[in-house]
Design a protein around this motif. Structure first.
Motif, mmCIF file in Angstrom:
data_model
loop_
_atom_site.group_PDB
_atom_site.id
_atom_site.type_symbol
_atom_site.label_atom_id
_atom_site.label_comp_id
_atom_site.label_asym_id
_atom_site.label_seq_id
_atom_site.Cartn_x
_atom_site.Cartn_y
_atom_site.Cartn_z
ATOM 1 N N MET A 198 42.043 -37.855 52.115
ATOM 2 C CA MET A 198 42.127 -39.021 50.611
ATOM 3 C C MET A 198 43.696 -38.575 50.163
ATOM 4 N N GLN A 199 44.369 -39.422 51.525
ATOM 5 C CA GLN A 199 45.592 -39.141 50.842
ATOM 6 C C GLN A 199 45.851 -40.911 50.844
ATOM 7 N N TYR A 200 47.166 -41.092 49.787
ATOM 8 C CA TYR A 200 47.648 -41.845 49.672
ATOM 9 C C TYR A 200 49.451 -42.256 49.260
ATOM 10 N N ASP A 201 49.726 -42.703 50.265
ATOM 11 C CA ASP A 201 51.458 -42.586 50.271
ATOM 12 C C ASP A 201 52.179 -43.269 49.118
ATOM 13 N N SER A 202 51.362 -43.778 48.417
ATOM 14 C CA SER A 202 52.137 -44.806 46.630
ATOM 15 C C SER A 202 51.613 -44.536 46.092
ATOM 16 N N ILE A 203 51.302 -45.030 44.818
ATOM 17 C CA ILE A 203 50.849 -45.388 43.835
ATOM 18 C C ILE A 203 49.978 -46.636 43.967
ATOM 19 N N SER A 204 50.465 -48.046 44.858
ATOM 20 C CA SER A 204 50.324 -49.121 44.802
ATOM 21 C C SER A 204 49.483 -49.464 46.444
ATOM 22 N N LYS A 205 49.145 -48.034 46.854
ATOM 23 C CA LYS A 205 48.533 -48.743 48.155
ATOM 24 C C LYS A 205 47.500 -47.574 48.127
ATOM 25 N N PHE A 206 47.403 -46.711 46.582
ATOM 26 C CA PHE A 206 46.467 -46.231 45.652
ATOM 27 C C PHE A 206 45.488 -47.657 45.165
ATOM 28 N N ILE A 207 46.246 -47.749 45.222
ATOM 29 C CA ILE A 207 45.615 -49.709 43.934
ATOM 30 C C ILE A 207 44.742 -50.517 45.357
ATOM 31 N N GLN A 208 45.673 -50.300 46.194
ATOM 32 C CA GLN A 208 45.241 -51.183 47.636
ATOM 33 C C GLN A 208 43.786 -51.134 47.290
ATOM 34 N N SER A 209 43.862 -49.491 47.975
ATOM 35 C CA SER A 209 42.281 -49.161 48.638
ATOM 36 C C SER A 209 42.000 -48.314 48.419
ATOM 37 N N GLY A 210 41.944 -47.674 47.045
ATOM 38 C CA GLY A 210 41.363 -45.829 46.496
ATOM 39 C C GLY A 210 40.949 -46.557 45.007
ATOM 40 N N THR A 211 40.445 -47.273 44.797
ATOM 41 C CA THR A 211 40.029 -47.555 43.405
ATOM 42 C C THR A 211 38.670 -46.908 43.104
ATOM 43 N N SER A 212 37.795 -46.960 44.265
ATOM 44 C CA SER A 212 36.686 -46.361 44.442
ATOM 45 C C SER A 212 36.135 -45.611 43.654
ATOM 46 N N HIS A 213 37.734 -44.619 43.765
ATOM 47 C CA HIS A 213 37.603 -42.824 43.188
ATOM 48 C C HIS A 213 37.550 -43.487 41.679
ATOM 49 N N LEU A 214 37.922 -44.273 40.984
ATOM 50 C CA LEU A 214 37.874 -44.630 39.524
ATOM 51 C C LEU A 214 37.307 -45.150 39.746
ATOM 52 N N SER A 215 36.161 -45.264 39.571
ATOM 53 C CA SER A 215 34.770 -46.028 39.332
ATOM 54 C C SER A 215 33.806 -44.655 38.556
ATOM 55 N N GLY A 216 33.101 -45.353 37.610
ATOM 56 C CA GLY A 216 32.475 -44.564 37.133
ATOM 57 C C GLY A 216 32.895 -43.860 35.219
ATOM 58 N N GLY A 217 33.743 -42.086 36.042
ATOM 59 C CA GLY A 217 34.740 -41.428 35.349
ATOM 60 C C GLY A 217 34.021 -40.611 34.376
ATOM 61 N N PRO A 218 33.883 -40.061 34.022
ATOM 62 C CA PRO A 218 35.063 -39.066 33.742
ATOM 63 C C PRO A 218 36.352 -39.199 34.533
ATOM 64 N N ILE A 219 37.926 -39.659 34.678
ATOM 65 C CA ILE A 219 38.328 -39.786 35.894
ATOM 66 C C ILE A 219 39.603 -38.500 35.204
ATOM 67 N N ALA A 220 39.961 -37.196 35.799
ATOM 68 C CA ALA A 220 41.242 -36.688 35.629
ATOM 69 C C ALA A 220 42.362 -36.773 36.573
ATOM 70 N N LEU A 221 43.684 -37.144 35.755
ATOM 71 C CA LEU A 221 44.810 -37.303 36.584
ATOM 72 C C LEU A 221 45.233 -36.403 36.633
ATOM 73 N N ILE A 222 46.303 -35.464 37.203
ATOM 74 C CA ILE A 222 47.415 -34.537 36.739
ATOM 75 C C ILE A 222 49.037 -34.950 38.112
ATOM 76 N N PHE A 223 49.362 -34.869 37.387
ATOM 77 C CA PHE A 223 50.881 -35.228 37.631
ATOM 78 C C PHE A 223 51.673 -33.967 38.016
ATOM 79 N N ILE A 224 51.961 -33.961 39.151
ATOM 80 C CA ILE A 224 52.593 -32.412 39.833
ATOM 81 C C ILE A 224 53.848 -32.878 39.635
ATOM 82 N N GLU A 225 54.508 -31.966 38.032
ATOM 83 C CA GLU A 225 56.113 -31.126 37.940
ATOM 84 C C GLU A 225 56.532 -30.591 39.129
ATOM 85 N N ASP A 226 56.265 -29.370 39.529
ATOM 86 C CA ASP A 226 56.963 -28.191 40.553
ATOM 87 C C ASP A 226 55.835 -28.143 40.876
ATOM 88 N N ASP A 227 55.546 -26.367 41.948
ATOM 89 C CA ASP A 227 55.075 -26.328 42.704
ATOM 90 C C ASP A 227 54.415 -24.899 42.136
#
Length: 289
Positions: A1-30
């Motif tokens: 389940m890896q997507y090379d960009s947000i646009s590719k995620f929107i194109q083929s990964g929106t099944s992960h966004l159904s239902g919810g609740p969904i957590a979006l974790i933004f990684i700034e460092d390691d």
């Protein structure tokens, strides 16, 4: 389940966004990537999605359940733009967002899932939830120079306050049911924090809808989303316990040499339990018991 960009995620990964609740974790460092993902999985989010630079590693078991979207930087407008694009595809779905080394707590989260809490919150005709970003920091910066230590974390027990949020479009009168909240490291070390970055409130839990946009100050363009309560009574609030400010103060060259320790007389050990946050007044249950 890896997507090379947000646009590719929107194109083929929106099944992960159904239902919810969904957590979006933004990684700034390691720092504490795995613990952040695990914490939010344990809260019961249907999906926990990592927006992460390509060279960062996620534990193998987490990689199987957490979709990974390559995002080389989440700084500036990048995070806001990503949230705006994603929520447009999922009207009516509940979302939550945070950064790595940040941990969501809500009242009774040890025994109730995020879905149960949001079902109640939605029943009170609320489409968003105010969260307070509560600073965590290591007890000893000599031992933990990046200020991050999960097992030896401290927080401030006092020093939090609120001011009326003025409306520049209405002669600077206070906005109804909106306040600016301050405290923690951003208050104690304010000389190192730009004044626009000193607030600790964040509308981090929200329901997607058409036309909704996140602002750079973590509020939305729909002012009702930015309120702390409905007109009739107080509502649930939550806390995001975060090492983010401590990390920044100890990695920024302008401040790191001027800060020896974050610990002071009003520091207390963080217990990693919602009861402590409720007792300190850093979130409230509203009508949910």
């Amino acid at each position: 389940m890896q997507y090379d960009s947000i646009s590719k995620f929107i194109q083929s990964g929106t099944s992960h966004l159904s239902g919810g609740p969904i957590a979006l974790i933004f990684i700034e460092d390691d720092t504490e990537i795995d613990s952040t993902l695990r914490h939010h999985l344990d809260l019961g989010f249907k999906k926990v999605i990592a927006f992460i630079p390509s060279d960062f590693v996620i534990a193998a078991d987490l990689a199987k359940v957490c979709p990974r979207v390559t995002m080389e930087s989440v700084r500036g407008d990048a995070m806001q733009n990503a949230i705006d694009v994603i929520q447009k595809t999922s009207e009516g779905v509940w979302f939550y967002y945070c950064f790595n080394a940040e941990y969501l707590f809500y009242p009774f989260c040890e025994t109730r899932t995020i879905g149960e809490m949001l079902t109640f919150h939605a029943g009170e005709r609320r489409d968003s939830m105010l969260t307070y970003v509560v600073d965590l920091y290591a007890s000893d910066l000599n031992q933990f120079p990046n200020a991050v230590a999960l097992e030896k974390a401290l927080l401030d027990r006092v020093g939090y306050y609120a001011l009326a949020r003025k409306d520049p479009n209405n002669n600077y009168h206070p906005r109804e049911r909106q306040l600016d909240f301050f405290g923690g490291l951003r208050w104690r070390f304010e000389e190192h924090i730009p004044w626009k970055k000193r607030k600790i409130d964040r509308i981090a839990v929200f329901r997607a809808k058409a036309g909704l946009q996140l602002r750079t100050d973590f509020t939305f363009n729909d002012e009702e989303y930015n309120t702390y309560a409905c007109p009739w009574h107080n509502n649930l609030t939550a806390a995001i316990c975060s090492f983010r400010t401590a990390k920044a103060l100890k990695t920024n060259p302008a401040s790191q040499s001027q800060i020896d320790q974050f610990k002071w007389r009003n520091s207390v050990p963080f217990e990693w339990h919602s009861r402590q946050l409720l007792d300190l007044g850093l979130m409230e249950p509203g009508q949910w018991f």
